[in-house]
Design a protein around this motif. Structure first.
Motif, PDB file in Angstrom:
ATOM      1  N   VAL A 198     -14.401   0.978 -80.040  1.00 14.94           N
ATOM      2  CA  VAL A 198     -13.405   0.514 -81.017  1.00 14.94           C
ATOM      3  C   VAL A 198     -12.033   1.078 -80.671  1.00 14.94           C
ATOM      4  O   VAL A 198     -11.032   0.360 -80.679  1.00 14.94           O
ATOM      5  CB  VAL A 198     -13.818   0.893 -82.457  1.00 14.94           C
ATOM      6  CG1 VAL A 198     -12.695   0.619 -83.441  1.00 14.94           C
ATOM      7  CG2 VAL A 198     -15.077   0.140 -82.870  1.00 14.94           C
ATOM      8  N   ALA A 199     -11.975   2.355 -80.356  1.00 10.36           N
ATOM      9  CA  ALA A 199     -10.705   2.977 -79.986  1.00 10.36           C
ATOM     10  C   ALA A 199     -10.116   2.307 -78.748  1.00 10.36           C
ATOM     11  O   ALA A 199      -8.910   2.035 -78.700  1.00 10.36           O
ATOM     12  CB  ALA A 199     -10.899   4.472 -79.744  1.00 10.36           C
ATOM     13  N   GLN A 200     -10.961   2.008 -77.774  1.00 12.37           N
ATOM     14  CA  GLN A 200     -10.479   1.366 -76.550  1.00 12.37           C
ATOM     15  C   GLN A 200     -10.003  -0.061 -76.803  1.00 12.37           C
ATOM     16  O   GLN A 200      -9.148  -0.558 -76.081  1.00 12.37           O
ATOM     17  CB  GLN A 200     -11.568   1.391 -75.475  1.00 12.37           C
ATOM     18  CG  GLN A 200     -11.790   2.776 -74.913  1.00 12.37           C
ATOM     19  CD  GLN A 200     -12.952   2.849 -73.942  1.00 12.37           C
ATOM     20  OE1 GLN A 200     -13.888   2.067 -73.997  1.00 12.37           O
ATOM     21  NE2 GLN A 200     -12.889   3.819 -73.048  1.00 12.37           N
ATOM     22  N   GLN A 201     -10.514  -0.722 -77.828  1.00 11.45           N
ATOM     23  CA  GLN A 201     -10.034  -2.054 -78.192  1.00 11.45           C
ATOM     24  C   GLN A 201      -8.703  -1.981 -78.922  1.00 11.45           C
ATOM     25  O   GLN A 201      -7.847  -2.855 -78.752  1.00 11.45           O
ATOM     26  CB  GLN A 201     -11.056  -2.770 -79.081  1.00 11.45           C
ATOM     27  CG  GLN A 201     -12.302  -3.217 -78.383  1.00 11.45           C
ATOM     28  CD  GLN A 201     -13.312  -3.801 -79.364  1.00 11.45           C
ATOM     29  OE1 GLN A 201     -13.195  -3.639 -80.574  1.00 11.45           O
ATOM     30  NE2 GLN A 201     -14.312  -4.483 -78.824  1.00 11.45           N
ATOM     31  N   LEU A 202      -8.527  -0.974 -79.757  1.00  7.93           N
ATOM     32  CA  LEU A 202      -7.319  -0.882 -80.582  1.00  7.93           C
ATOM     33  C   LEU A 202      -6.103  -0.369 -79.817  1.00  7.93           C
ATOM     34  O   LEU A 202      -4.984  -0.829 -80.067  1.00  7.93           O
ATOM     35  CB  LEU A 202      -7.587   0.012 -81.797  1.00  7.93           C
ATOM     36  CG  LEU A 202      -8.542  -0.546 -82.845  1.00  7.93           C
ATOM     37  CD1 LEU A 202      -8.825   0.501 -83.915  1.00  7.93           C
ATOM     38  CD2 LEU A 202      -7.985  -1.816 -83.478  1.00  7.93           C
ATOM     39  N   GLU A 229      -3.204   1.381 -86.366  1.00  4.61           N
ATOM     40  CA  GLU A 229      -3.382   2.835 -86.437  1.00  4.61           C
ATOM     41  C   GLU A 229      -4.329   3.203 -87.563  1.00  4.61           C
ATOM     42  O   GLU A 229      -5.189   4.073 -87.396  1.00  4.61           O
ATOM     43  CB  GLU A 229      -2.024   3.507 -86.652  1.00  4.61           C
ATOM     44  CG  GLU A 229      -1.103   3.446 -85.465  1.00  4.61           C
ATOM     45  CD  GLU A 229       0.305   3.944 -85.761  1.00  4.61           C
ATOM     46  OE1 GLU A 229       1.043   4.180 -84.789  1.00  4.61           O
ATOM     47  OE2 GLU A 229       0.683   4.087 -86.949  1.00  4.61           O
ATOM     48  N   ASP A 230      -4.203   2.523 -88.690  1.00  3.79           N
ATOM     49  CA  ASP A 230      -5.090   2.800 -89.818  1.00  3.79           C
ATOM     50  C   ASP A 230      -6.532   2.427 -89.494  1.00  3.79           C
ATOM     51  O   ASP A 230      -7.466   3.110 -89.927  1.00  3.79           O
ATOM     52  CB  ASP A 230      -4.612   2.077 -91.072  1.00  3.79           C
ATOM     53  CG  ASP A 230      -3.327   2.680 -91.640  1.00  3.79           C
ATOM     54  OD1 ASP A 230      -2.907   3.767 -91.180  1.00  3.79           O
ATOM     55  OD2 ASP A 230      -2.734   2.046 -92.537  1.00  3.79           O
ATOM     56  N   GLN A 231      -6.734   1.368 -88.725  1.00  2.00           N
ATOM     57  CA  GLN A 231      -8.090   1.006 -88.302  1.00  2.00           C
ATOM     58  C   GLN A 231      -8.673   2.106 -87.417  1.00  2.00           C
ATOM     59  O   GLN A 231      -9.855   2.445 -87.539  1.00  2.00           O
ATOM     60  CB  GLN A 231      -8.086  -0.319 -87.537  1.00  2.00           C
ATOM     61  CG  GLN A 231      -7.840  -1.526 -88.400  1.00  2.00           C
ATOM     62  CD  GLN A 231      -7.763  -2.798 -87.569  1.00  2.00           C
ATOM     63  OE1 GLN A 231      -8.405  -2.920 -86.535  1.00  2.00           O
ATOM     64  NE2 GLN A 231      -6.960  -3.746 -88.025  1.00  2.00           N
ATOM     65  N   LEU A 232      -7.851   2.648 -86.551  1.00  2.00           N
ATOM     66  CA  LEU A 232      -8.303   3.738 -85.690  1.00  2.00           C
ATOM     67  C   LEU A 232      -8.698   4.955 -86.526  1.00  2.00           C
ATOM     68  O   LEU A 232      -9.750   5.565 -86.306  1.00  2.00           O
ATOM     69  CB  LEU A 232      -7.179   4.097 -84.711  1.00  2.00           C
ATOM     70  CG  LEU A 232      -7.498   5.014 -83.551  1.00  2.00           C
ATOM     71  CD1 LEU A 232      -8.575   4.420 -82.650  1.00  2.00           C
ATOM     72  CD2 LEU A 232      -6.230   5.277 -82.752  1.00  2.00           C
ATOM     73  N   LEU A 233      -7.874   5.283 -87.503  1.00  2.21           N
ATOM     74  CA  LEU A 233      -8.189   6.411 -88.386  1.00  2.21           C
ATOM     75  C   LEU A 233      -9.431   6.130 -89.227  1.00  2.21           C
ATOM     76  O   LEU A 233     -10.224   7.035 -89.497  1.00  2.21           O
ATOM     77  CB  LEU A 233      -6.996   6.742 -89.280  1.00  2.21           C
ATOM     78  CG  LEU A 233      -5.775   7.303 -88.574  1.00  2.21           C
ATOM     79  CD1 LEU A 233      -4.609   7.442 -89.529  1.00  2.21           C
ATOM     80  CD2 LEU A 233      -6.090   8.624 -87.905  1.00  2.21           C
ATOM     81  N   GLU A 234      -9.596   4.882 -89.632  1.00  2.00           N
ATOM     82  CA  GLU A 234     -10.768   4.505 -90.438  1.00  2.00           C
ATOM     83  C   GLU A 234     -12.050   4.710 -89.646  1.00  2.00           C
ATOM     84  O   GLU A 234     -13.045   5.208 -90.186  1.00  2.00           O
ATOM     85  CB  GLU A 234     -10.654   3.048 -90.898  1.00  2.00           C
ATOM     86  CG  GLU A 234     -11.809   2.581 -91.738  1.00  2.00           C
ATOM     87  CD  GLU A 234     -11.921   3.298 -93.086  1.00  2.00           C
ATOM     88  OE1 GLU A 234     -13.059   3.410 -93.575  1.00  2.00           O
ATOM     89  OE2 GLU A 234     -10.910   3.740 -93.636  1.00  2.00           O
ATOM     90  N   VAL A 235     -12.035   4.351 -88.376  1.00  2.00           N
ATOM     91  CA  VAL A 235     -13.222   4.548 -87.532  1.00  2.00           C
ATOM     92  C   VAL A 235     -13.571   6.035 -87.484  1.00  2.00           C
ATOM     93  O   VAL A 235     -14.727   6.413 -87.677  1.00  2.00           O
ATOM     94  CB  VAL A 235     -12.970   4.021 -86.105  1.00  2.00           C
ATOM     95  CG1 VAL A 235     -14.054   4.494 -85.138  1.00  2.00           C
ATOM     96  CG2 VAL A 235     -12.890   2.515 -86.104  1.00  2.00           C
ATOM     97  N   LEU A 236     -12.571   6.836 -87.265  1.00  2.00           N
ATOM     98  CA  LEU A 236     -12.810   8.271 -87.189  1.00  2.00           C
ATOM     99  C   LEU A 236     -13.312   8.815 -88.520  1.00  2.00           C
ATOM    100  O   LEU A 236     -14.287   9.562 -88.570  1.00  2.00           O
ATOM    101  CB  LEU A 236     -11.521   8.995 -86.784  1.00  2.00           C
ATOM    102  CG  LEU A 236     -11.647  10.498 -86.596  1.00  2.00           C
ATOM    103  CD1 LEU A 236     -12.570  10.799 -85.424  1.00  2.00           C
ATOM    104  CD2 LEU A 236     -10.294  11.121 -86.389  1.00  2.00           C
TER     105      LEU A 236
END
Length: 154
Positions: free
Chosen positions: A90-94, A142-149
């Motif tokens: 997911v991080a690599q996609q975002l 950025e919020d999607q990245l934080l949400e995954v974490l």
């Protein structure tokens, strides 16, 4: 954008010192954006902001973009790598999508830090509109990245 920031601060505030600092810097950037754009509550009638105010905004913009790329994203991606391939994917996609929004910020910065007079400011409204769209996209990603974490690793 400010409402979304408030949601992000409520959701992830206090989870990590670097993220808190980053969200605070996002808030400051958005406030300054509203000021130079003449958005409520900073309506400025028909007058243009000063070149110095626009340059100050440009500094904040570049600092925010740099902080994300060189500090926060690395921490988030590192945490995602430690906690599973799904999070890493997911991080690599975002990240490439976030990087796409960087160009809009850097183009704006280049144009307005070199501005020598008010003539360039005549294009400010349309340039701010394009930048605002890019910033909104960036903040969502950025919020999607934080949400995954947060969802998978807290």
């Amino acid at each position: 954008m400010l409402r979304e920031l408030e949601k992000a601060e409520q959701k992830w505030g206090g989870a990590n010192k670097a993220i808190d600092q980053w969200l605070n810097n996002r808030r400051n950037l958005l406030v300054h954006y509203c000021r130079i754009a003449g958005l409520p509550p900073y309506e400025n009638g028909n007058s243009l902001p000063s070149v110095d105010n626009v340059r100050s905004f440009c500094e904040m913009l570049v600092d925010y973009v740099s902080e994300g790329h060189f500090e926060v994203y690395n921490q988030v991606v590192s945490a995602c790598e430690k906690h599973g391939q799904t999070s890493k994917a997911v991080a690599q996609q975002l990240l490439p999508k976030i990087n796409d929004t960087t160009d809009a910020a850097l183009d704006f910065n280049d144009k307005y830090t070199e501005a020598a007079d008010d003539k360039v400011l005549m294009q400010l409204d349309s340039d701010l509109s394009r930048l605002g769209d890019a910033m909104e996209t960036r903040f969502q990603l950025e919020d999607q990245l934080l949400e995954v974490l947060h969802t998978r690793h807290s």
